[in-house]
Design a protein around this motif. Structure first.
Motif, PDB file in Angstrom:
ATOM      1  N   VAL A   1      27.542  97.252  67.137  1.00 28.48           N
ATOM      2  CA  VAL A   1      28.253  98.040  66.124  1.00 28.48           C
ATOM      3  C   VAL A   1      29.735  97.694  66.182  1.00 28.48           C
ATOM      4  CG1 VAL A   1      26.638  99.983  66.145  1.00 28.48           C
ATOM      5  CG2 VAL A   1      28.593  99.973  67.717  1.00 28.48           C
TER       6      VAL A   1
ATOM      7  N   ALA B   1      33.654  99.123  66.019  1.00 30.57           N
ATOM      8  CA  ALA B   1      34.330 100.359  66.411  1.00 30.57           C
ATOM      9  C   ALA B   1      35.836 100.173  66.372  1.00 30.57           C
ATOM     10  CB  ALA B   1      33.905 100.773  67.814  1.00 30.57           C
ATOM     11  N   THR B   2      36.515 101.304  66.194  1.00 26.69           N
ATOM     12  CA  THR B   2      37.971 101.344  66.314  1.00 26.69           C
ATOM     13  C   THR B   2      38.315 101.926  67.679  1.00 26.69           C
ATOM     14  OG1 THR B   2      38.180 103.593  65.485  1.00 26.69           O
ATOM     15  CG2 THR B   2      38.080 101.841  63.843  1.00 26.69           C
ATOM     16  N   ASP B   3      39.591 102.100  67.938  1.00 28.44           N
ATOM     17  CA  ASP B   3      40.029 102.765  69.171  1.00 28.44           C
ATOM     18  C   ASP B   3      39.462 104.171  69.289  1.00 28.44           C
ATOM     19  OD1 ASP B   3      41.574 100.649  69.826  1.00 28.44           O
ATOM     20  OD2 ASP B   3      43.499 101.685  69.622  1.00 28.44           O
ATOM     21  N   ASP B   4      39.090 104.747  68.143  1.00 24.68           N
ATOM     22  CA  ASP B   4      38.767 106.166  68.118  1.00 24.68           C
ATOM     23  C   ASP B   4      37.302 106.488  67.908  1.00 24.68           C
ATOM     24  OD1 ASP B   4      39.950 108.851  68.181  1.00 24.68           O
ATOM     25  OD2 ASP B   4      39.140 108.998  66.157  1.00 24.68           O
ATOM     26  N   GLU B   5      36.563 105.580  67.218  1.00 22.33           N
ATOM     27  CA  GLU B   5      35.178 105.926  66.892  1.00 22.33           C
ATOM     28  C   GLU B   5      34.365 104.691  66.517  1.00 22.33           C
ATOM     29  OE1 GLU B   5      35.011 108.416  63.461  1.00 22.33           O
ATOM     30  OE2 GLU B   5      36.169 107.047  62.227  1.00 22.33           O
ATOM     31  N   VAL B   6      33.040 104.895  66.621  1.00 20.11           N
ATOM     32  CA  VAL B   6      32.084 103.889  66.166  1.00 20.11           C
ATOM     33  C   VAL B   6      31.974 103.989  64.651  1.00 20.11           C
ATOM     34  CG1 VAL B   6      29.638 103.234  66.222  1.00 20.11           C
ATOM     35  CG2 VAL B   6      30.807 103.906  68.338  1.00 20.11           C
ATOM     36  N   LEU B   7      31.902 102.847  63.973  1.00 25.11           N
ATOM     37  CA  LEU B   7      31.786 102.845  62.517  1.00 25.11           C
ATOM     38  C   LEU B   7      30.320 102.780  62.107  1.00 25.11           C
ATOM     39  CD1 LEU B   7      34.596 100.252  61.643  1.00 25.11           C
ATOM     40  CD2 LEU B   7      34.765 102.744  61.639  1.00 25.11           C
ATOM     41  N   SER B   8      29.965 103.499  61.062  1.00 27.84           N
ATOM     42  CA  SER B   8      28.629 103.324  60.493  1.00 27.84           C
ATOM     43  C   SER B   8      28.707 102.143  59.529  1.00 27.84           C
ATOM     44  CB  SER B   8      28.181 104.591  59.760  1.00 27.84           C
ATOM     45  OG  SER B   8      28.910 104.730  58.566  1.00 27.84           O
TER      46      SER B   8
ATOM     47  N   ASP C   1      30.852 102.501  56.431  1.00 30.78           N
ATOM     48  CA  ASP C   1      32.283 102.799  56.581  1.00 30.78           C
ATOM     49  C   ASP C   1      33.122 101.600  56.167  1.00 30.78           C
ATOM     50  OD1 ASP C   1      32.007 105.378  57.522  1.00 30.78           O
ATOM     51  OD2 ASP C   1      31.996 104.781  59.629  1.00 30.78           O
TER      52      ASP C   1
ATOM     53  N   ALA D   1      36.641  96.345  67.314  1.00 27.82           N
ATOM     54  CA  ALA D   1      35.860  95.758  68.407  1.00 27.82           C
ATOM     55  C   ALA D   1      34.391  95.725  68.028  1.00 27.82           C
ATOM     56  CB  ALA D   1      36.052  96.584  69.678  1.00 27.82           C
TER      57      ALA D   1
ATOM     58  N   LEU E   1      30.769  95.975  69.597  1.00 25.98           N
ATOM     59  CA  LEU E   1      30.237  96.553  70.838  1.00 25.98           C
ATOM     60  C   LEU E   1      28.721  96.415  70.924  1.00 25.98           C
ATOM     61  CD1 LEU E   1      32.300  99.888  70.797  1.00 25.98           C
ATOM     62  CD2 LEU E   1      33.003  97.621  71.607  1.00 25.98           C
ATOM     63  N   PRO E   2      28.230  95.724  71.931  1.00 26.89           N
ATOM     64  CA  PRO E   2      26.774  95.658  72.145  1.00 26.89           C
ATOM     65  C   PRO E   2      26.275  96.977  72.743  1.00 26.89           C
ATOM     66  CG  PRO E   2      27.923  94.391  73.830  1.00 26.89           C
ATOM     67  CD  PRO E   2      28.981  94.903  72.883  1.00 26.89           C
ATOM     68  N   PRO E   3      24.950  97.142  72.878  1.00 24.29           N
ATOM     69  CA  PRO E   3      24.411  98.347  73.518  1.00 24.29           C
ATOM     70  C   PRO E   3      25.065  98.575  74.887  1.00 24.29           C
ATOM     71  CG  PRO E   3      22.657  97.152  72.449  1.00 24.29           C
ATOM     72  CD  PRO E   3      23.874  96.270  72.364  1.00 24.29           C
TER      73      PRO E   3
END
Lengths: 145, 80
Positions: B52, B54-61, B64, B72, B74-76
């Motif tokens: 997925v 992501a920003t510094d603050d949250e994962v993006l759907s 989004d 970033a 991010l793998p599992p």
């Protein structure tokens, strides 16, 4: 201790986390420390490298601690390591102080399970034969509604 | 618009370094960015399974819009 939830490349100090959440009002202080194991899935492990997306990881640790404190009457501190750790070194440390033991134990369990589910940390095992492997994990999902 | 995407975990072993740059339309969704990343990874695209943005603050759907700032891939995860 400046912050109660953080990621660090330095050796963890579980006793400092316990001191940070201790209170004369508490009758219980529980802690959980995750350490690097010497054998995993039949392979002899020499070390584990922890990679981390630090800004999001620290926010998630704070959110998890806040969720625990909302769910139980506890005070929580949690720290996660990064970098290459030898067998026996602490990779994660959690402390929960509360009025009674049940909520302190439950909060520690909740925090470690949430860390495994939603904090952006990855580990690569290094084996005695010189090879290594990133471990499989849990896919992330957006947590806001 | 050029966007730098930081790589973590197993993605660091893709031979692409610690980040990749994609040329994304503006605005672009996370889904569009992931599609561009698939092309950037080429034969190593299987590494993107379960990843997925992501920003510094949250994962993006996936729907989004890509925000400005740090991004970033991010793998599992498997902390603890």
């Amino acid at each position: 201790m400046r912050r109660l939830t953080f990621v660090t490349a330095s050796r963890l100090d579980p006793a400092a986390l316990c001191r940070a959440v201790a209170s004369p009002r508490h009758g219980a202080l529980a802690s959980f420390v995750g350490t690097v194991r010497a054998v995993h899935a039949g392979r002899r492990v020499k070390a584990v490298s922890y990679d981390c997306f630090v800004p999001l990881a620290e926010k998630e640790l704070a959110r998890i601690a806040a969720a625990a404190e909302k769910r139980w009457p506890v005070r929580v501190a949690v720290a996660h390591r990064t970098g290459r750790l030898k067998v026996g070194e602490a990779s994660v440390a959690i402390a929960a102080g509360s009025g009674h033991r049940a909520e302190a134990f439950e909060a520690c369990r909740f925090v470690i399970e949430e860390i495994k589910r939603r904090v952006p940390v990855w580990k690569k095992e290094h084996y005695d034969k010189g090879d290594g492997r990133w471990l499989a994990g849990c896919a992330l999902h957006r947590s806001r509604p | 618009m050029k966007r730098k995407i930081e790589l973590y975990g197993r993605l660091r072993d893709a031979g692409l370094g610690s980040s990749v740059v994609i040329d994304a339309p503006k605005p672009a969704t996370a889904r569009q960015a992931l599609s561009l990343l698939k092309s950037a990874f080429g034969p190593k695209a299987a590494l993107l399974a379960g990843c997925v943005l992501a920003t510094d603050d949250e994962v993006l759907s996936s729907s989004d819009e890509l925000p400005s700032g740090r991004l970033a891939l991010l793998p599992p995860v498997c902390g603890g």
